[in-house]
Scaffold this motif. Structure first.
Motif, PDB file in Angstrom:
ATOM      1  N   LYS A   1      33.493-123.200 -72.772  1.00  0.00           N
ATOM      2  CA  LYS A   1      33.757-124.057 -73.927  1.00  0.00           C
ATOM      3  C   LYS A   1      32.876-125.299 -73.887  1.00  0.00           C
ATOM      4  O   LYS A   1      32.377-125.769 -74.903  1.00  0.00           O
ATOM      5  CB  LYS A   1      35.231-124.460 -73.950  1.00  0.00           C
TER       6      LYS A   1
ATOM      7  N   GLY B   1      29.213-123.823 -74.494  1.00  0.00           N
ATOM      8  CA  GLY B   1      29.001-122.903 -75.609  1.00  0.00           C
ATOM      9  C   GLY B   1      28.283-121.639 -75.220  1.00  0.00           C
ATOM     10  O   GLY B   1      27.627-121.006 -76.053  1.00  0.00           O
TER      11      GLY B   1
ATOM     12  N   TYR C   1      26.958-122.114 -78.664  1.00  0.00           N
ATOM     13  CA  TYR C   1      27.716-122.249 -79.905  1.00  0.00           C
ATOM     14  C   TYR C   1      28.841-123.246 -79.699  1.00  0.00           C
ATOM     15  O   TYR C   1      29.625-123.128 -78.757  1.00  0.00           O
ATOM     16  CB  TYR C   1      28.290-120.882 -80.291  1.00  0.00           C
ATOM     17  N   GLY C   2      28.923-124.254 -80.558  1.00  0.00           N
ATOM     18  CA  GLY C   2      30.017-125.222 -80.466  1.00  0.00           C
ATOM     19  C   GLY C   2      29.698-126.490 -81.230  1.00  0.00           C
ATOM     20  O   GLY C   2      28.535-126.843 -81.443  1.00  0.00           O
ATOM     21  N   ILE C   3      30.742-127.179 -81.663  1.00  0.00           N
ATOM     22  CA  ILE C   3      30.594-128.406 -82.412  1.00  0.00           C
ATOM     23  C   ILE C   3      30.183-129.537 -81.472  1.00  0.00           C
ATOM     24  O   ILE C   3      30.769-129.712 -80.405  1.00  0.00           O
ATOM     25  CB  ILE C   3      31.918-128.793 -83.124  1.00  0.00           C
TER      26      ILE C   3
ATOM     27  N   ASN D   1      30.251-133.053 -80.073  1.00  0.00           N
ATOM     28  CA  ASN D   1      31.287-134.065 -80.111  1.00  0.00           C
ATOM     29  C   ASN D   1      31.245-134.884 -78.836  1.00  0.00           C
ATOM     30  O   ASN D   1      30.943-134.367 -77.765  1.00  0.00           O
ATOM     31  CB  ASN D   1      32.668-133.411 -80.275  1.00  0.00           C
TER      32      ASN D   1
ATOM     33  N   GLU E   1      36.740-126.323 -79.020  1.00  0.00           N
ATOM     34  CA  GLU E   1      35.450-125.672 -79.221  1.00  0.00           C
ATOM     35  C   GLU E   1      34.315-126.675 -79.430  1.00  0.00           C
ATOM     36  O   GLU E   1      33.480-126.525 -80.313  1.00  0.00           O
ATOM     37  CB  GLU E   1      35.508-124.705 -80.412  1.00  0.00           C
ATOM     38  N   SER E   2      34.296-127.735 -78.623  1.00  0.00           N
ATOM     39  CA  SER E   2      33.260-128.745 -78.789  1.00  0.00           C
ATOM     40  C   SER E   2      32.309-128.755 -77.604  1.00  0.00           C
ATOM     41  O   SER E   2      32.686-128.443 -76.477  1.00  0.00           O
ATOM     42  CB  SER E   2      33.874-130.136 -78.966  1.00  0.00           C
TER      43      SER E   2
ATOM     44  N   MET F   1      30.355-129.785 -90.108  1.00  0.00           N
ATOM     45  CA  MET F   1      30.362-130.149 -88.682  1.00  0.00           C
ATOM     46  C   MET F   1      29.066-129.670 -88.032  1.00  0.00           C
ATOM     47  O   MET F   1      28.656-128.520 -88.215  1.00  0.00           O
ATOM     48  CB  MET F   1      31.562-129.505 -87.986  1.00  0.00           C
TER      49      MET F   1
ATOM     50  N   ASN G   1      26.905-128.045 -85.589  1.00  0.00           N
ATOM     51  CA  ASN G   1      27.052-127.068 -84.518  1.00  0.00           C
ATOM     52  C   ASN G   1      25.751-126.978 -83.744  1.00  0.00           C
ATOM     53  O   ASN G   1      24.664-126.938 -84.326  1.00  0.00           O
ATOM     54  CB  ASN G   1      27.419-125.698 -85.095  1.00  0.00           C
TER      55      ASN G   1
ATOM     56  N   ARG H   1      22.658-124.590 -84.519  1.00  0.00           N
ATOM     57  CA  ARG H   1      21.676-124.911 -85.558  1.00  0.00           C
ATOM     58  C   ARG H   1      20.471-125.641 -84.955  1.00  0.00           C
ATOM     59  O   ARG H   1      19.320-125.345 -85.284  1.00  0.00           O
ATOM     60  CB  ARG H   1      22.314-125.788 -86.630  1.00  0.00           C
TER      61      ARG H   1
ATOM     62  N   ASN I   1      29.287-115.583 -82.101  1.00  0.00           N
ATOM     63  CA  ASN I   1      27.972-115.489 -82.713  1.00  0.00           C
ATOM     64  C   ASN I   1      27.777-114.180 -83.441  1.00  0.00           C
ATOM     65  O   ASN I   1      28.412-113.212 -83.154  1.00  0.00           O
ATOM     66  CB  ASN I   1      26.886-115.634 -81.641  1.00  0.00           C
TER      67      ASN I   1
END
Length: 461
Positions: free
Chosen positions: A57, A60, A364-366, A368, A375-376, A400, A402, A405, A461
């Motif tokens: 987590k 990601g 993969y993850g926001i 933060n 999931e950050s 948000m 991610n 990107r 993903n």
């Protein structure tokens, strides 16, 4: 009590290794090197009670199934080789698992072998090394079809060694050239055919980066096993004739792929003195790759440190910011427990014109700064500030932010001319309105060859 200790060779000999771990045709699997990827995935999933989260987590990271790796490897190589020889049907036939002969002329074969020798492949989030390993085995298979007796591949390595030592030869020093040519003979004469293919592909073509040192270590171990299984044992020789494994510290590095370095507009290493020092550094790292003794390795490490400091000072005089030159000088590729807070392909790999293929599964993850957000990806304020000032920040915005990107845009930025980009996107990429800027940016600036959908399984993903 006295106990008899089994040697490493005896221990490894007791297992039946699968040589082609990415070959879908393998059947008799007793100890598959791919299990290292699964071990890595389980390590990431381990719960940390102190932070109330998992490494997966926090970073990601997700493990990619073999069939998806195989597909992406095949498509990437098809696109790359199609830029070399405009015959996609014949190239697809070449990379497929078939007993039928390839459809290329002798001239085409030479062209393809040279293009394989020159290809530069990067996984910017290497994880346990599934994609680089997939690339290695597919390229080995292709070379085996194009050049079954290794005569062309071997001669190519000989000519490169002669060219690389040409300057030394001019001043009367033939020792380095002779040493390299003898080493090439030993590689091809005393081992399985695939060993020589693998060794020089690893040395010249395949690179990986990951922010986690443990990922880099597992990826390197995977490559070590791949080489070990193709070495012949000779009881009459010292160490049973087993060659020392190459040193991969400057092929797989722990670093933050997303963070680049600040450099003047005129570019890196532009004057002759810096070019000369950079060439010396390249030679030191080539010697370290094949170094066989601790003494030789230590000498290379010391020379590397000295040259990094000298180049750093020269860059400072040429207008590089002091903070940048300090980062470059302090980056130590031989520290196995450290992770650099930046990534620069020229400084770390000697790649100046971009990569021919960038492939992988981005994290993969926001993004933060708070650790308790679901999931950050935890990032520092400095990192967020860098992202906001980078040229690939604006297309990544919307909803948000991610991290995948930013990885996609950074990966495209790392490509050379006509480079091939193949990475896993979330399914939401196709329809989510918050990703519209990213879709438009990719469509406006790149040629889309294909987009494929795969079952989600347990991977977002």
């Amino acid at each position: 009590k006295k106990y008899k200790v089994r040697g490493l060779i005896d221990i490894l000999s007791s297992y039946n290794f699968t040589i082609d771990e990415n070959d879908p045709n393998d059947a008799d699997v007793a100890l598959d090197p791919e299990l290292l990827g699964k071990v890595f995935e389980n390590l990431l999933a381990s719960f940390n009670p102190e932070t109330a989260t998992t490494a997966r987590k926090a970073t990601g990271s997700y493990y990619t199934p073999r069939e998806i790796v195989n597909y992406m490897v095949d498509e990437s190589l098809t696109a790359y080789l199609s830029n070399v020889i405009d015959s996609e049907a014949n190239i697809r036939h070449l990379i497929s698992y078939t007993d039928k002969p390839h459809q290329f002329t002798d001239s085409d074969v030479n062209t393809l072998i040279h293009s394989i020798d020159n290809v530069k492949i990067l996984d910017p989030a290497v994880g346990s090394g599934a994609f680089p390993m997939g690339m290695l085995h597919k390229l080995v298979y292709i070379l085996g079809r194009l050049d079954p007796d290794n005569s062309k591949w071997r001669e190519l390595q000989r000519q490169k060694a002669i060219k690389d030592t040409e300057e030394a030869y001019k001043i009367g020093d033939k020792e380095e050239r002779q040493k390299r040519l003898l080493d090439i003979n030993e590689v091809f004469d005393d081992n399985a055919s695939d060993y020589g293919r693998k060794l020089y592909l690893i040395e010249n073509c395949i690179y990986g980066v990951d922010i986690q040192p443990i990922a880099v270590q597992i990826a390197k171990l995977r490559f070590f096993i791949s080489l070990l299984v193709d070495q012949y044992i000779n009881p009459k020789k010292e160490n049973l004739g087993i060659r020392p494994l190459p040193n991969l510290e400057t092929k797989f590095v722990a670093a933050n792929t997303l963070i680049g370095i600040e450099r003047p507009a005129q570019g890196l290493l532009r004057n002759r003195e810096i070019d000369r020092k950079e060439a010396e550094l390249k030679q030191v790292r080539e010697r370290h790759f094949t170094a066989r003794t601790p003494k030789t390795k230590q000498k290379c490490i010391e020379d590397d440190k000295k040259l990094r400091a000298e180049i750093s000072e020269l860059l400072k005089k040429d207008g590089f910011p002091a903070g940048t030159t300090e980062k470059l000088a302090n980056w130590n590729p031989y520290d196995q427990n450290a992770s650099a807070d930046f990534f620069d392909p020229e400084w770390m790999f000697g790649i100046t014109e971009g990569f021919d293929i960038v492939i992988g599964n981005p994290p993969y993850g926001i993004l933060n700064k708070k650790q308790n957000k679901a999931e950050s990806i935890i990032v520092s304020g400095e990192e967020l500030e860098y992202f906001k000032n980078s040229k690939y920040y604006e297309p990544a915005t919307g909803g948000m932010l991610n991290i995948f990107r930013l990885f996609i845009l950074r990966s495209i930025n790392l490509l050379g001319q006509n480079g091939v980009f193949s990475e896993i996107f979330p399914l939401a990429f196709m329809c989510d309105l918050s990703i519209s800027r990213l879709r438009k940016h990719i469509l406006d600036n790149n040629e889309i060859i294909s987009i494929e959908a795969f079952p989600e399984r347990d991977n977002p993903n």
